[in-house]
Enzyme design. Structure first.
Site, mmCIF file in Angstrom:
data_model
loop_
_atom_site.group_PDB
_atom_site.id
_atom_site.type_symbol
_atom_site.label_atom_id
_atom_site.label_comp_id
_atom_site.label_asym_id
_atom_site.label_seq_id
_atom_site.Cartn_x
_atom_site.Cartn_y
_atom_site.Cartn_z
ATOM 1 N N TYR A 127 9.963 53.174 -83.654
ATOM 2 C CA TYR A 127 9.526 51.811 -83.995
ATOM 3 C C TYR A 127 10.701 50.829 -83.971
ATOM 4 C CZ TYR A 127 4.886 53.561 -84.907
ATOM 5 O OH TYR A 127 3.650 54.139 -84.750
ATOM 6 N N GLN A 131 -5.501 44.231 -82.816
ATOM 7 C CA GLN A 131 -5.051 45.608 -83.076
ATOM 8 C C GLN A 131 -3.555 45.719 -82.796
ATOM 9 O OE1 GLN A 131 -7.986 48.667 -81.360
ATOM 10 N NE2 GLN A 131 -8.722 46.753 -80.510
ATOM 11 N N ASN A 132 -2.970 44.639 -82.296
ATOM 12 C CA ASN A 132 -1.563 44.698 -81.886
ATOM 13 C C ASN A 132 -0.622 44.516 -83.073
ATOM 14 O OD1 ASN A 132 -2.635 44.919 -79.379
ATOM 15 N ND2 ASN A 132 -2.170 42.832 -78.734
ATOM 16 N N HIS A 147 -4.023 46.733 -87.485
ATOM 17 C CA HIS A 147 -3.211 47.956 -87.470
ATOM 18 C C HIS A 147 -1.780 47.737 -87.945
ATOM 19 C CE1 HIS A 147 -6.162 49.877 -84.341
ATOM 20 N NE2 HIS A 147 -6.606 49.908 -85.567
HETATM 21 P P1 OAD Z 1 -5.387 50.605 -74.985
HETATM 22 O O1 OAD Z 1 -4.096 50.975 -74.353
HETATM 23 O O2 OAD Z 1 -6.288 51.684 -75.425
HETATM 24 O O3 OAD Z 1 -6.221 49.705 -73.968
HETATM 25 C C1 OAD Z 1 -5.636 48.620 -73.301
HETATM 26 C C2 OAD Z 1 -6.710 47.884 -72.560
HETATM 27 O O4 OAD Z 1 -6.121 46.753 -71.958
HETATM 28 C C3 OAD Z 1 -7.393 48.688 -71.444
HETATM 29 O O5 OAD Z 1 -8.793 48.555 -71.539
HETATM 30 C C4 OAD Z 1 -6.880 48.030 -70.150
HETATM 31 O O6 OAD Z 1 -7.862 48.029 -69.110
HETATM 32 C C5 OAD Z 1 -6.625 46.620 -70.652
HETATM 33 N N1 OAD Z 1 -5.612 45.862 -69.885
HETATM 34 C C6 OAD Z 1 -4.541 46.313 -69.200
HETATM 35 N N2 OAD Z 1 -3.852 45.292 -68.662
HETATM 36 C C7 OAD Z 1 -4.515 44.155 -69.013
HETATM 37 C C8 OAD Z 1 -4.308 42.762 -68.765
HETATM 38 N N3 OAD Z 1 -3.275 42.326 -68.054
HETATM 39 N N4 OAD Z 1 -5.193 41.881 -69.294
HETATM 40 C C9 OAD Z 1 -6.248 42.312 -70.020
HETATM 41 N N5 OAD Z 1 -6.493 43.599 -70.282
HETATM 42 C C10 OAD Z 1 -5.646 44.512 -69.788
HETATM 43 O O7 OAD Z 1 -5.051 49.585 -76.178
HETATM 44 P P2 OAD Z 1 -5.920 49.203 -77.451
HETATM 45 O O8 OAD Z 1 -7.364 49.132 -77.122
HETATM 46 O O9 OAD Z 1 -5.274 48.026 -78.056
HETATM 47 O O10 OAD Z 1 -3.222 51.880 -82.601
HETATM 48 O O11 OAD Z 1 -5.654 50.466 -78.374
HETATM 49 C C11 OAD Z 1 -6.155 50.493 -79.661
HETATM 50 C C12 OAD Z 1 -5.207 51.170 -80.612
HETATM 51 O O12 OAD Z 1 -4.819 52.442 -80.118
HETATM 52 C C13 OAD Z 1 -3.894 50.455 -80.808
HETATM 53 O O13 OAD Z 1 -3.972 49.430 -81.771
HETATM 54 C C14 OAD Z 1 -2.966 51.533 -81.235
HETATM 55 C C15 OAD Z 1 -3.392 52.604 -80.263
HETATM 56 O O14 OAD Z 1 -3.076 53.870 -80.548
HETATM 57 C C16 OAD Z 1 -2.192 52.139 -83.429
HETATM 58 O O15 OAD Z 1 -1.022 52.125 -83.124
HETATM 59 C C17 OAD Z 1 -2.641 52.474 -84.807
#
Ligand code: OAD
Length: 225
Positions: free
Chosen positions: A52, A85-86, A103
């Protein structure tokens, strides 16, 4: 109009912060469970802190992108509440005033014994750095298997949304992914993502298959008219 914005890693992708999935389940060359779970912390707190500390440095160097700025602009005309979630602070740096971090936040720390009090954390956390309660500091981040303390508030926020924007999230991590389904059937829900996530059916869903930079700008221009 009241607009709720749900954001995930994809909204910060164009700022150079990598997303989590689609990388063999690895996060910056680590297994997610090694660096983002209480078990990982028990096994190797040093590694977790170092991980981190690196993320914090990278995020400090990153800049908000067009999507973050467009969402800040939207506040000039509407009531905008962002539930992200970021753990980065790019929404705030772009000027958004109402941001909830479901998160946690990389620029905050807390003691391993008390999750309710947090502290500003601009730099590294090391083993031996203690909170005022005498216990080791850790990042103020919700790990897998831990409760999401803001979830109830976030759920209530969804009820009054007239428009929901879901930007750059894979919708696979619960409970965050369930939030969309607490919005009323009458609200219009836009999903902005270059890869449309697999989702439950829900009313008034509109897909915008674009990167956040382009897709969010487009939708914000429409909502500002
Ligand atoms: P993910 O990595 O699971 O998903 C990222 C999403 O962003 C995917 O659906 C991609 O298609 C999309 N993506 C990629 N590039 C993009 C762009 N330029 N514009 C728009 N979308 C784009 O990330 P999260 O859904 O945020 O938790 O993941 C959820 C949680 O899982 C996070 O908060 C984290 C992780 O483990 C913790 O750390 C507790």
């Amino acid at each position: 109009m009241e607009i709720i914005v749900l954001t995930g890693a994809g909204v910060s992708a164009e700022s150079g912060i990598p997303t989590f999935r689609g990388n063999n389940g690895l996060w910056e060359n680590h297994r997610i469970e090694d660096v983002a779970s209480p078990e990982g912390w028990e096994r190797n707190p040093q590694l977790v802190l170092q991980f981190y500390n690196e993320r914090r440095k990278k995020i400090a160097e990153a800049q908000p992108n067009a999507a973050h700025y467009a969402l800040a602009e939207l506040e000039k005309k509407h009531t905008v509440k962002i539930i992200t979630q970021n753990i980065d602070d790019l929404h705030e740096r772009a000027g958004s005033k109402n941001v909830m971090h479901l998160h946690g936040e990389i620029f905050k720390s807390r003691s391993i014994k008390n999750e309710t009090v947090n502290y500003d954390c601009p730099g590294d956390i090391n083993i031996g750095d203690i909170a005022p309660d005498g216990f080791q500091l850790r990042p103020h981040i919700v790990w897998f298997g831990e409760m999401v303390p803001m979830m109830e508030t976030a759920t209530h926020m969804m009820h009054t949304a007239e428009i929901v924007l879901v930007i750059g999230t894979s919708m696979v991590v619960y409970p965050a992914a369930s939030l969309l389904y607490f919005a009323t059937p009458f609200s219009t829900k836009y999903i902005i993502n270059p890869e449309i996530p697999e989702m439950q059916k829900t009313k008034n869903l509109i897909f915008i298959q674009k990167n956040a930079g382009e897709g969010v700008k487009e939708i914000v221009e429409r909502l500002m008219e």
